[in-house]
Design a protein around this motif. Structure first.
Motif, PDB file in Angstrom:
ATOM      1  N   ILE A 181       0.857  -1.188   0.000  1.00 21.64           N
ATOM      2  CA  ILE A 181       0.000   0.000   0.000  1.00 21.64           C
ATOM      3  C   ILE A 181       0.890   1.234   0.000  1.00 21.64           C
ATOM      4  N   PRO A 182       0.864   2.051  -1.054  1.00 17.22           N
ATOM      5  CA  PRO A 182       1.803   3.180  -1.138  1.00 17.22           C
ATOM      6  C   PRO A 182       1.415   4.376  -0.276  1.00 17.22           C
TER       7      PRO A 182
ATOM      8  N   SER B  70      -2.334  13.342   0.978  1.00 19.32           N
ATOM      9  CA  SER B  70      -3.790  13.322   0.980  1.00 19.32           C
ATOM     10  C   SER B  70      -4.311  12.071   0.293  1.00 19.32           C
ATOM     11  N   LYS B  71      -5.628  12.004   0.139  1.00 18.37           N
ATOM     12  CA  LYS B  71      -6.242  10.864  -0.543  1.00 18.37           C
ATOM     13  C   LYS B  71      -5.666  10.743  -1.957  1.00 18.37           C
ATOM     14  N   GLY B  72      -5.336   9.519  -2.345  1.00 16.48           N
ATOM     15  CA  GLY B  72      -4.761   9.302  -3.663  1.00 16.48           C
ATOM     16  C   GLY B  72      -3.256   9.457  -3.697  1.00 16.48           C
ATOM     17  N   GLY B  73      -2.648   9.862  -2.565  1.00 22.93           N
ATOM     18  CA  GLY B  73      -1.201   9.959  -2.496  1.00 22.93           C
ATOM     19  C   GLY B  73      -0.627  11.299  -2.902  1.00 22.93           C
ATOM     20  N   ALA B  74      -1.478  12.305  -3.158  1.00 23.35           N
ATOM     21  CA  ALA B  74      -0.972  13.621  -3.552  1.00 23.35           C
ATOM     22  C   ALA B  74      -0.304  14.311  -2.366  1.00 23.35           C
ATOM     23  N   ILE B  75       0.761  15.075  -2.644  1.00 26.76           N
ATOM     24  CA  ILE B  75       1.453  15.857  -1.621  1.00 26.76           C
ATOM     25  C   ILE B  75       0.834  17.254  -1.597  1.00 26.76           C
ATOM     26  N   GLU B  76       0.299  17.663  -0.432  1.00 26.84           N
ATOM     27  CA  GLU B  76      -0.354  18.955  -0.292  1.00 26.84           C
ATOM     28  C   GLU B  76       0.083  19.603   1.016  1.00 26.84           C
ATOM     29  N   TYR B  77      -0.318  20.853   1.206  1.00 25.06           N
ATOM     30  CA  TYR B  77       0.034  21.580   2.421  1.00 25.06           C
ATOM     31  C   TYR B  77      -1.226  21.997   3.165  1.00 25.06           C
TER      32      TYR B  77
ATOM     33  N   ALA C 261     -11.306  17.945  -4.357  1.00 24.30           N
ATOM     34  CA  ALA C 261     -11.083  18.040  -5.803  1.00 24.30           C
ATOM     35  C   ALA C 261     -12.259  18.699  -6.511  1.00 24.30           C
ATOM     36  N   HIS C 262     -13.468  18.517  -5.968  1.00 22.50           N
ATOM     37  CA  HIS C 262     -14.664  19.042  -6.620  1.00 22.50           C
ATOM     38  C   HIS C 262     -15.476  19.858  -5.611  1.00 22.50           C
ATOM     39  N   LEU C 263     -16.027  20.967  -6.077  1.00 22.76           N
ATOM     40  CA  LEU C 263     -16.823  21.821  -5.212  1.00 22.76           C
ATOM     41  C   LEU C 263     -18.044  21.092  -4.661  1.00 22.76           C
ATOM     42  N   ALA C 264     -18.598  20.173  -5.451  1.00 22.71           N
ATOM     43  CA  ALA C 264     -19.791  19.463  -5.002  1.00 22.71           C
ATOM     44  C   ALA C 264     -19.532  18.659  -3.733  1.00 22.71           C
ATOM     45  N   SER C 265     -18.288  18.247  -3.522  1.00 19.23           N
ATOM     46  CA  SER C 265     -17.958  17.457  -2.336  1.00 19.23           C
ATOM     47  C   SER C 265     -18.045  18.267  -1.055  1.00 19.23           C
TER      48      SER C 265
END
Length: 317
Positions: A29-30, A173-180, A285-289
């Motif tokens: 699991i990455p 974050s979800k999906g493995g993206a690097i965020e601040y 990722a989406h405003l609807a969320s």
């Protein structure tokens, strides 16, 4: 010629053990937050079924016994732990370690569609300003609220991920993206006291030293090189938060860590922040969320009712 068994597969002398299979599964699991979340559930499976037992012997009764622990939990919590079991099952079947599906009798639960999950600002201020709670908890709760981050992201932070100068931290974050994520003055004032000069290892540490051997021994990255303590787990942090907030919850149930994210975003929405600003803060990722987080709740209803109360508009004689 000697036969060399492939790691994790049945060998000439016996079948693959449950503990070995789970170790192999977690290693592939990455995403660190997902791995940590699933590790808690699968550790419970090892306790129930036995780490030395063959993974092929897993039965629906074993999975039912694991999930019994969260039978009274919220639907989201139940579904999260069930996802760990079903994901492991799917992997084990692809590896030809498991012929049946032990999760076939368990079903996901449908979360309630509506409901105000945000904590009223006055009660939250009372909680965060109470020095009776431990320093670790106060930093964690403030950071979760001020960053509006997911609990798994904050609990997975290492000291190396922090950037105190700009009051931010690097998260996966979800999906493995690097965020601040960014915090405010309350966290900035308390964080140095929590770290006490530590420069590496988990930010939030468990109360006890981590075992160095055995099925409960954590990965090296989850142990503080200074104190030897392991990383604070999500279940333990959740338990402490619910216990501390029962006295403030009018229903006596206590709040969940995820409600701090709901509260932060809803309070920002009530203060007039735009949808784009809320998306930047929440990193959706989406405003609807954002709909589930920023639906103005019962405190807004109470204010609107008070503002339109006919008795309140009467002029004194």
């Amino acid at each position: 010629m000697p036969v060399v068994a492939f790691p994790g597969r049945p060998s000439p002398s016996g079948a693959c053990t449950l503990a070995a299979a789970i170790d192999r599964y977690l290693d592939q699991i990455p995403v660190l937050t997902t791995r940590a979340s699933y590790d808690d559930t699968l550790a419970r499976l090892i306790d129930v079924a036995g780490g030395a037992s063959p993974v092929a012997d897993l039965a629906p009764e074993d999975f039912a016994a694991v999930m019994q622990r969260w039978n009274g939990a919220a639907a989201a919590t139940w579904n999260r732990h069930l996802s760990a079991l079903t994901s492991f099952t799917t992997w084990a079947q692809r590896q030809e370690l498991l012929a049946t599906n032990p999760a076939r009798r368990l079903t996901r639960r449908k979360p309630a569609r509506r409901g105000d999950r945000a904590v009223p600002r006055a009660r939250l201020d009372k909680l965060l300003g109470d020095d009776a709670h431990g320093l670790r908890e106060r930093v964690l709760w403030r950071m979760l609220y001020e960053t509006a981050a997911r609990a798994e992201e904050i609990l997975s932070l290492n000291v190396e991920d922090l950037d105190p100068e700009f009051r931010r931290a690097r998260v996966v974050s979800k999906g493995g993206a690097i965020e601040y994520v960014h915090w405010a003055t309350g966290t900035a004032r308390l964080l140095p006291r929590l770290l006490k000069g530590r420069t590496a290892g988990p930010v939030f540490l468990a109360d006890r030293r981590a075992p160095t051997t055995g099925p409960r021994a954590p990965a090296a990255a989850d142990i503080c090189p200074t104190t030897g303590h392991g990383r604070l787990s999500y279940p333990r942090a959740e338990y402490l938060f619910k216990t501390a907030t029962r006295v403030l919850d009018p229903h006596g149930n206590g709040w969940t860590l995820h409600q701090l994210r709901h509260s932060a975003l809803q309070h920002l929405a009530a203060a007039g922040r735009t949808a784009a600003e809320l998306q930047a803060k929440s990193r959706h990722a989406h405003l609807a969320s954002l709909g589930a987080y920023v639906r103005l709740g019962e405190h807004t209803s109470a204010r609107v009712t008070a503002d339109t109360d006919s008795a309140a508009r009467r002029h004194p004689r």
